[in-house]
Design a protein around this motif. Sequence first.
Motif, PDB file in Angstrom:
ATOM      1  N   GLY A 108       0.884  -1.098   0.042  1.00  0.00           N
ATOM      2  CA  GLY A 108       0.111  -0.044   0.027  1.00  0.00           C
ATOM      3  C   GLY A 108       0.992   1.325  -0.127  1.00  0.00           C
ATOM      4  N   ALA A 109       2.076   1.316  -0.995  1.00  0.00           N
ATOM      5  CA  ALA A 109       2.982   2.310  -0.910  1.00  0.00           C
ATOM      6  C   ALA A 109       2.030   3.578  -1.406  1.00  0.00           C
ATOM      7  N   PRO A 110       2.516   4.899  -1.037  1.00  0.00           N
ATOM      8  CA  PRO A 110       1.990   6.108  -1.539  1.00  0.00           C
ATOM      9  C   PRO A 110       2.368   6.172  -3.179  1.00  0.00           C
ATOM     10  N   ARG A 111       1.676   7.016  -3.826  1.00  0.00           N
ATOM     11  CA  ARG A 111       1.833   7.152  -5.417  1.00  0.00           C
ATOM     12  C   ARG A 111       3.106   7.635  -5.730  1.00  0.00           C
ATOM     13  N   LEU A 112       3.817   8.353  -4.880  1.00  0.00           N
ATOM     14  CA  LEU A 112       4.924   8.861  -5.105  1.00  0.00           C
ATOM     15  C   LEU A 112       6.033   7.640  -5.024  1.00  0.00           C
ATOM     16  N   ALA A 113       5.964   6.675  -4.251  1.00  0.00           N
ATOM     17  CA  ALA A 113       7.013   5.813  -4.233  1.00  0.00           C
ATOM     18  C   ALA A 113       7.015   4.967  -5.544  1.00  0.00           C
ATOM     19  N   TYR A 114       5.721   4.669  -6.374  1.00  0.00           N
ATOM     20  CA  TYR A 114       5.617   4.233  -7.592  1.00  0.00           C
ATOM     21  C   TYR A 114       6.287   4.920  -8.529  1.00  0.00           C
ATOM     22  N   LEU A 115       6.492   6.242  -8.603  1.00  0.00           N
ATOM     23  CA  LEU A 115       7.276   7.014  -9.447  1.00  0.00           C
ATOM     24  C   LEU A 115       8.583   6.891  -9.256  1.00  0.00           C
ATOM     25  N   ILE A 116       9.140   6.879  -8.171  1.00  0.00           N
ATOM     26  CA  ILE A 116      10.445   6.490  -7.802  1.00  0.00           C
ATOM     27  C   ILE A 116      10.974   5.069  -8.159  1.00  0.00           C
ATOM     28  N   SER A 117      10.186   4.289  -7.929  1.00  0.00           N
ATOM     29  CA  SER A 117      10.339   2.933  -8.368  1.00  0.00           C
ATOM     30  C   SER A 117      10.554   2.741  -9.870  1.00  0.00           C
TER      31      SER A 117
END
Lengths: 402, 310
Positions: free
Chosen positions: B107-116
């Motif tokens: 359940g990571a925040p949106r920003l984490a997806y971007l960085i990933s």
Amino acid sequence: MTATPRPLRTRPARTVALRPMAALVAGFALVGAALTACGGDSDDGGKKEYLIGFQGPLSGDSQQLGINAYNGVLTAVEQLNGDKSLPFTLRIVASDDQGLPEQGPTAAQKLIDNPKLMAVVGPVFSGPTKSSEPLYSQAGLLSVSPSATNPALTDLGFTSFYRVIAPDTVQGAAAAEFLAKVVKAKRVYSLDDRSEYGTGLSGAIERGLEQADVPFTHDGINPTKDYTSQATKIMADGADAVYYSGYYPEYALLTKALRGKGYDGAILSGDGSNDDQFIRQAGTANAEGALITCPCSDANTDPSAAAFVAEYKKVNSGLKPGTYSGEAYDATNAIASVLRKLGTDANRESVRTAFGSVDMPGVTKRIKFERNGDVQGSTVYVYQVKDGQRTVLGPVSSLIKP
Amino acid sequence: MGSAEQISQLAVDGLMVGALYAVIALGYTLVYGVLQLINFAHSEVFMLGAFGGLFACRALVPGDGATPAGLAAAGLVLVGLVAGAAAGGAAAYTLERCAYRPLRRRGAPRLAYLISAIGASLFAFNLAGKEFGRQSVPVPDLFANRTVVTVLGAEISTQSLVIAATALLMLLAVDHLVADTRLGLSIRAVAQDAECAGLMGVDVQRVIVVTFVLGGLLAGAGGFLYAMTFNASYTMGFVPGIKAFTAAVLGGIGNVRGAVLGGLLLGLVESFGGYLFDASYKNVIAFTVLVGVLLVRPSGLLGTRLGRPA
């Protein structure tokens, strides 16, 4: 009251600050030990070691030209180190500028900061040369470019810059003459890549075309992948010859786009495109017939350079010399000839002062300089892709039939 | 402006590049539809697809330098496309498995997806640069590239025809898949409301994987088509990736037909803009158009209100 948290905060900070200090001291000690090991009693008979810098693109899109030059330096250094009569040995320190102007100063500074370094072969490209030379001049470190051909480079007041290749004024004039008298172009499309090198070359060509009364269109396009609309533009212009002033990755794509659209005029470029990677990237069918001018002869077909070619192949595991390999070899040998004269007490200042009076035979030409750092006299050769091979047609002067 | 011939020639050039943008844009739009996430590593899927197709062709093209013709040529193009699509699909699957799924589970925040995504992208293209070399690599000649037909004075080469036909087929297939099949229904259901779709018996995880792989197949085949014209290199994904993303936004992100429209429009704008002004202004013009469209229609040309993310 606030006394308790304070020591808590300072103590870790102090240890953090101390650790790099300790590492630094240890590092200096190591470097010091290494320096004495090299300078004093090294294993090759206690010879003094001089470092020679190399600056050029060793990565990035146009790396091949940098690698060609580096291998030339390597060949010269290996050969010189095998010479027992030399009172010193040489070692290369390479600094990669990716051929980019903005990377130049960093790459140059890396070499300048090395106190044992006596001179630099490079920079290879004109853009980084322009951005790096102020630093070299300031540091009084000699730099000899095998290949930076932008005409203005020797007029910018750099005090430690020499080049063993003719400036693009020479190449441009010859290319214009070739276009007018051999290709017999009625209209030329002069396209450059907007780089330091490209604009210098296209400017020189256009001046030559003006003198020869050949009409032309000037255009510039930053390096890109998609030359489709550029090709349409060229074909709409009605020019029967295109001269691209830029490097081989873009020349390959431009040629591909033009031939793909059925352009049947002459396609030419300069020394920045003079590499077999051009044929590979354009595809042999598209590259067929393409012309390249270069103020450089091909060492591989020049009988007087046979010894160099053999040595180069030996040092570089069978590779053939490429564009700028011979020039880099000559530049290195010219530097070494000065070091030889100065013996074991050379320093940057004495190397730089003595370099201006170098006069020696090289594999590409006689190495002798004008006061401004340009090499004296130079012949421009024309290459053509025939049956998928780059072949030398000959010097421009001999191709012009009276 | 030049003659009618040049106008139609520029239109053909623009549509050809635009079709490629459209093919890549579909990958962005599909993933955005179901996850409301910009998959910034999509450009590397495109690049890996190009290399996949290239290596397959290189292994099969006879080494005698002769250009294949007829059935052999068609077969080789097909092999390249399939290999490109397979490489792209595999890359997209791996990407989803390694860079996104673990984050979604936690359940990571949106920003984490971007960085990933950015991390995965950097990883992939640097690895490719190391493995495949830093020079541009051409796809071997698979057919003799000559002018086949002339439409309103525009000369259309074999290569343009191959690209246009393949892109068109792929776009139609995806449109059909999303609009008319059961799988498409579940994709649309997840896009509208993942939670509800899950309650109604849609396997949300499976739909997400399928969407990624679908985008990957398209991007991989598109990468191969792109490399036929512009050569393959480890950094080749970046610019087309940004352009395709732009196309997706232009058409209305999340909308399949919008991505196609956006891609074609962007290709045309670039082609004419580069001709009328200066080739170096191509991107300036393209992005000016994008901003202009978004000012008038913030959700893109065919964009609609989006549902809730998975």
